[in-house]
Design a protein around this motif. Sequence first.
Motif, mmCIF file in Angstrom:
data_model
loop_
_atom_site.group_PDB
_atom_site.id
_atom_site.type_symbol
_atom_site.label_atom_id
_atom_site.label_comp_id
_atom_site.label_asym_id
_atom_site.label_seq_id
_atom_site.Cartn_x
_atom_site.Cartn_y
_atom_site.Cartn_z
ATOM 1 N N ASN A 156 108.323 -82.377 -4.189
ATOM 2 C CA ASN A 156 106.941 -82.085 -4.457
ATOM 3 C C ASN A 156 106.443 -80.920 -4.199
ATOM 4 O OD1 ASN A 156 104.125 -82.763 -4.855
ATOM 5 N ND2 ASN A 156 103.955 -82.731 -2.818
ATOM 6 N N SER A 157 106.339 -80.114 -5.120
ATOM 7 C CA SER A 157 105.701 -78.495 -4.824
ATOM 8 C C SER A 157 105.343 -77.998 -6.248
ATOM 9 C CB SER A 157 107.240 -77.814 -4.873
ATOM 10 O OG SER A 157 106.747 -76.380 -4.516
ATOM 11 N N THR A 173 113.483 -73.636 -2.592
ATOM 12 C CA THR A 173 114.084 -74.584 -3.334
ATOM 13 C C THR A 173 113.463 -75.540 -3.946
ATOM 14 O OG1 THR A 173 115.931 -74.361 -1.892
ATOM 15 C CG2 THR A 173 116.002 -76.589 -2.785
ATOM 16 N N LEU A 174 112.231 -76.351 -3.210
ATOM 17 C CA LEU A 174 111.268 -77.445 -3.911
ATOM 18 C C LEU A 174 110.535 -76.889 -5.116
ATOM 19 C CD1 LEU A 174 109.976 -79.165 -0.756
ATOM 20 C CD2 LEU A 174 112.163 -79.349 -2.036
ATOM 21 N N GLY A 175 110.395 -75.510 -4.707
ATOM 22 C CA GLY A 175 109.391 -74.957 -6.055
ATOM 23 C C GLY A 175 110.368 -74.922 -7.263
ATOM 24 N N THR A 176 111.734 -74.435 -7.087
ATOM 25 C CA THR A 176 112.560 -74.189 -8.332
ATOM 26 C C THR A 176 112.664 -75.642 -8.740
ATOM 27 O OG1 THR A 176 113.470 -72.248 -7.120
ATOM 28 C CG2 THR A 176 114.888 -73.415 -9.100
ATOM 29 N N LEU A 177 112.986 -76.650 -7.932
ATOM 30 C CA LEU A 177 113.185 -77.908 -8.528
ATOM 31 C C LEU A 177 112.125 -78.554 -9.233
ATOM 32 C CD1 LEU A 177 115.165 -79.600 -5.382
ATOM 33 C CD2 LEU A 177 116.255 -79.027 -7.685
ATOM 34 N N ALA A 178 110.904 -78.327 -8.934
ATOM 35 C CA ALA A 178 109.575 -78.555 -9.364
ATOM 36 C C ALA A 178 109.416 -77.838 -10.698
ATOM 37 C CB ALA A 178 108.439 -78.359 -8.718
ATOM 38 N N THR A 179 109.685 -76.541 -10.784
ATOM 39 C CA THR A 179 109.431 -75.870 -12.121
ATOM 40 C C THR A 179 110.686 -76.148 -13.203
ATOM 41 O OG1 THR A 179 108.754 -73.864 -10.815
ATOM 42 C CG2 THR A 179 109.524 -73.638 -12.905
ATOM 43 N N GLY A 198 112.012 -79.282 -13.431
ATOM 44 C CA GLY A 198 111.668 -80.491 -13.964
ATOM 45 C C GLY A 198 110.463 -80.404 -14.884
ATOM 46 N N TYR A 199 109.299 -79.470 -14.645
ATOM 47 C CA TYR A 199 108.331 -79.535 -15.515
ATOM 48 C C TYR A 199 108.725 -78.515 -16.743
ATOM 49 C CZ TYR A 199 103.432 -77.907 -16.675
ATOM 50 O OH TYR A 199 102.255 -77.769 -17.437
ATOM 51 N N GLU A 200 109.417 -77.533 -16.555
ATOM 52 C CA GLU A 200 109.604 -76.990 -17.860
ATOM 53 C C GLU A 200 110.915 -77.523 -18.756
ATOM 54 O OE1 GLU A 200 108.306 -74.528 -19.150
ATOM 55 O OE2 GLU A 200 106.948 -74.167 -17.497
ATOM 56 N N GLY A 201 111.710 -78.707 -17.802
ATOM 57 C CA GLY A 201 112.656 -79.251 -18.656
ATOM 58 C C GLY A 201 111.916 -80.453 -19.498
ATOM 59 N N ALA A 202 110.829 -81.044 -18.672
ATOM 60 C CA ALA A 202 110.007 -81.879 -19.694
ATOM 61 C C ALA A 202 109.435 -81.293 -20.798
ATOM 62 C CB ALA A 202 108.822 -82.288 -18.704
ATOM 63 N N ARG A 203 109.118 -80.106 -20.787
ATOM 64 C CA ARG A 203 108.495 -79.342 -21.982
ATOM 65 C C ARG A 203 109.463 -79.281 -23.028
ATOM 66 N NH1 ARG A 203 104.180 -76.140 -21.577
ATOM 67 N NH2 ARG A 203 104.675 -75.299 -19.586
ATOM 68 N N GLU A 204 110.989 -79.034 -22.878
ATOM 69 C CA GLU A 204 112.009 -78.987 -23.682
ATOM 70 C C GLU A 204 111.996 -80.114 -24.363
ATOM 71 O OE1 GLU A 204 115.132 -78.512 -25.841
ATOM 72 O OE2 GLU A 204 113.711 -76.936 -25.486
ATOM 73 N N LYS A 205 112.106 -81.356 -23.608
ATOM 74 C CA LYS A 205 112.241 -82.574 -23.888
ATOM 75 C C LYS A 205 111.051 -82.947 -25.002
ATOM 76 C CE LYS A 205 114.311 -84.645 -20.064
ATOM 77 N NZ LYS A 205 114.486 -85.467 -18.731
ATOM 78 N N VAL A 206 109.807 -82.627 -24.833
ATOM 79 C CA VAL A 206 108.773 -82.732 -25.638
ATOM 80 C C VAL A 206 109.063 -82.084 -27.106
ATOM 81 C CG1 VAL A 206 106.248 -82.365 -26.264
ATOM 82 C CG2 VAL A 206 107.077 -83.113 -24.019
#
Length: 406
Positions: free
Chosen positions: A49-50, A58-64, A66-74
């Motif tokens: 969570n970040s 590290t947490l901020g990088t993981l969150a980013t 995950g978020y941008e990875g979801a955009r690519e999935k969309v």
Amino acid sequence: MNAKEIKQLFPILNQQVHGNPLVYLDSAATSQKPTQVIEAVADYYRRYNSNVHRGVHTLGTLATDGYEGAREKVRAFINAKSTEEVIFTRGTTTALNLVASSYARNNVTAGDEIVITPMEHHSNIIPWQQVAKVTGATLKYLPLQTDGTIALKDVEETITDKTKIVSVMHVSNVLGVINPVKEIAEIAHRNGAIMVVDGAQSAPHMKVDVQDLDCDFFAFSGHKMCGPTGIGSLYGKKELLEKMEPIEFGGEMIDFVGLQDSTWKELPWKFEGGTPIIAGAIGLGAAIDFLQEIGLEEIEKHDHEIAQYAAERMSEIDGLTIYGPKHRTGLVTFNINDVHPHDVATVLDTEGIAVRAGHHCAQPLMKWLDVSATARASFYLYNTKEDVDALVAGLVKTKEYFGDVF
């Protein structure tokens, strides 16, 4: 994997309501969530969570990621050309309002036309009403055939060189109609208009290719396709999005802020002001993974077959009226003579069967159908023929309960 096996992946469906196994037939309102989506959201909150885009820890990088990875999935899910064309929103309603407020109010003037249909969800009517009021444009409606479908000859006659925007739902949340949005887009473009598609009821149930449809904007919600609530997406062609101004201002969407003026980030972030819906986007990405594992072609086939089976079984009940065409997908909307839909839904609930009753955010369509409300059973990949059989038995009991007055 068949529907019975898929149902086991949804924890909420393994319960009883009023002493009966839950039969959930309200997926057009919101779908249920499989374990892997629930776990994806929980994992974000438990493990990384970040906020996104801001920190280098590290947490901020993981969150980013995950978020941008979801955009690519969309992007891949709807076959957009680039992630720059994928804007995260709260859902279909927010996405359509973004198009109306940012694009339409700046590109429509008095004397122009906006064309929609009487079957639209309120979210695809009210924004255009407001644009028409502010700009002086004319709001026009495509006529419907007697079964609720759209004839392309009527589209040809209704859309003119004065039309600037055409906005049509891909699949009706009341009739189950699959509208010919690709053909409508071609007619719209031929007349110099843009094409907006409400994909709330299509994205969960069929493969969507925005490049093949050649729509200019496409909106959908995550919660109707096994994802979390409060997350959705707006697809827009890059050349249109680049010319549009944001309608929410604050953190995340800015490039430079001065005392008197500011500049915006590039696409897609200029439309995502404030801390975004990070967990929701990650959950939506997990939902897309889940649906693609099942296969959108298989889901579409199943949803069509289960709806056809339901329509056939329900048509055997005397005094029951089914609305919409014979060829439908995903749902059956109906009424029982002299019994209010809310009463139908209440009795079915005592049997553990969840259906929707009311106007379904489609009051103009209710007026066209000459009813005040209807009941609706909507199906998804986890529904079985046994669910339909339970519904039919529940409807027979409903008739008996109200004295079989017809």
